[in-house]
Write an enzyme that holds these catalytic residues in place. Structure first.
Site, short mmCIF file in Angstrom:
data_model
loop_
_atom_site.label_atom_id
_atom_site.label_comp_id
_atom_site.label_asym_id
_atom_site.label_seq_id
_atom_site.Cartn_x
_atom_site.Cartn_y
_atom_site.Cartn_z
N PRO A 171 0.77 -1.25 0.00
CA PRO A 171 0.00 0.00 0.00
C PRO A 171 0.80 1.29 0.00
O PRO A 171 0.20 2.37 0.04
CB PRO A 171 -0.77 -0.10 1.31
CG PRO A 171 0.17 -0.81 2.23
CD PRO A 171 1.02 -1.73 1.38
N CYS A 172 2.13 1.23 -0.02
CA CYS A 172 2.83 2.50 0.20
C CYS A 172 2.65 3.54 -0.91
O CYS A 172 2.88 4.71 -0.69
CB CYS A 172 4.30 2.33 0.52
SG CYS A 172 5.01 0.78 0.05
N ARG A 173 2.23 3.10 -2.10
CA ARG A 173 2.01 4.10 -3.16
C ARG A 173 0.56 4.50 -3.29
O ARG A 173 0.20 5.31 -4.13
CB ARG A 173 2.46 3.52 -4.50
CG ARG A 173 3.91 3.19 -4.55
CD ARG A 173 4.57 3.99 -5.63
NE ARG A 173 5.93 3.57 -5.83
CZ ARG A 173 6.94 4.41 -6.01
NH1 ARG A 173 6.71 5.70 -5.98
NH2 ARG A 173 8.14 3.95 -6.20
#
Lengths: 226, 98
Positions: A171-173
């Site tokens: 999910p970091c982007r």
């Protein structure tokens, strides 16, 4: 909504908003029989979206057939059976279609402040798919990007609420790509359900396609900002 | 070129492509596309036109609120979301995971 120094808006999702969007999402799912439900974890009171569905997958397709679409694949498989296979080979061909049970969970991540897609998959005999099999089953159009960094994309983690191993789409982007599209729609006062937009983007990567009717949710123009 | 019948039996639909964010803008924005072309086919076309690499990701949105799945046909999208004789699609170059 917080604002970064550059003046661009970030669209970090607050947990309350997450739940509101999920509620709207569930309502529509129920209307069209799409099978999503809201589950709560007994101890923690946290909730998440959940859906189970079955997919048929072709395995062991000879590489020269991979280019063709599904209809042609079936035709060609049957042709091969008739022309050239003996009994010992027929068993192998019959195993080319397999049913896989997918279970998808959408949880809220308070550290990233975005929704996160967890999923697990197993064959009908209960055997779970390996990480390698999961990577191979990613939709063809994403394979080029996946091969660049599979470990950045899908890995296996412990489910935060259930404590069982699940696959997760990193999910970091999420905030980045959600912000690009939400900036535009926000300027036009459109009501956009964050969960629907987000899931429509990441879902197809792992075999989850949202029916088009989700796209028509909410009024075209919303005079009140969120 | 070949003539095409007017009205519902037209094989191609008009698509207007709009860039989102920092994504490069296409010099030609309006295209006549076959109804059976998929979203993925359109993505590949735009990527080629903009000279993007195969591994770069491009997403297409309808209504600025929904990304149709890669196998969705543009003809269906036109029926659902087209207006004034065209389908407006937004496209965005972005990293969706990592």
């Amino acid at each position: 909504i917080s604002c970064s120094m550059a003046g661009e808006e970030d669209f970090f999702l607050e947990e309350k908003r997450f739940k509101q969007y999920c509620e709207e999402f569930i309502k529509h799912s129920q209307q069209i029989g799409d099978g999503w439900e809201w589950r709560t974890s007994k101890d923690l009171g946290d909730g998440y979206l959940s859906k189970t569905h079955f997919q048929v997958r072709n395995r062991n397709i000879p590489s020269d057939l991979k280019e063709k679409n599904n209809d042609n694949i079936e035709q060609m498989l049957f042709t091969r059976v008739e022309e050239s296979l003996d009994d010992s080979q027929v068993a192998g061909v019959c195993a080319t279609e397999e049913v896989i049970r997918y279970e998808y969970h959408i949880l809220y991540s308070s550290s990233y402040q975005v929704p996160v897609l967890y999923f697990r998959a197993c064959f009908l005999d209960g055997r779970p798919l390996t990480l390698d099999e999961i990577w191979k089953s990613v939709h063809a159009c994403y394979q080029a990007r996946l091969l660049e960094g599979p470990w950045d994309t899908i890995t296996q983690q412990e489910h935060p609420l259930l404590g069982q191993p699940f696959f997760v789409l990193h999910p970091c982007r999420t905030n980045e790509f959600m912000s690009s599209i939400l900036t535009g729609s926000r300027k036009q006062n459109r009501h956009t359900n964050y969960i629907i937009l987000w899931l429509s983007i990441v879902g197809p990567v792992v075999g989850l396609n949202l029916p088009l009717s989700y796209a028509k949710l909410g009024p075209e123009q919303n005079t009140n900002t969120d | 070129g070949t003539e095409e019948p007017t009205g519902d039996t037209k094989k191609k639909i008009d698509i207007l492509l709009k860039a989102v964010g920092d994504t490069p803008i296409m010099k030609t924005k309006k295209w006549a596309v076959e109804r059976t072309r998929t979203i993925q086919g359109l993505v590949d076309f735009i990527k080629k036109f903009l000279k993007l690499m195969a591994s770069e990701q491009l997403f297409i949105y309808v209504n600025q609120s929904f990304a149709p799945s890669p196998d969705q046909e543009v003809g269906t999208l036109y029926e659902c979301f087209g207006s004034d004789g065209k389908l407006v699609l937004h496209y965005c170059k972005t990293q969706a995971w990592g």
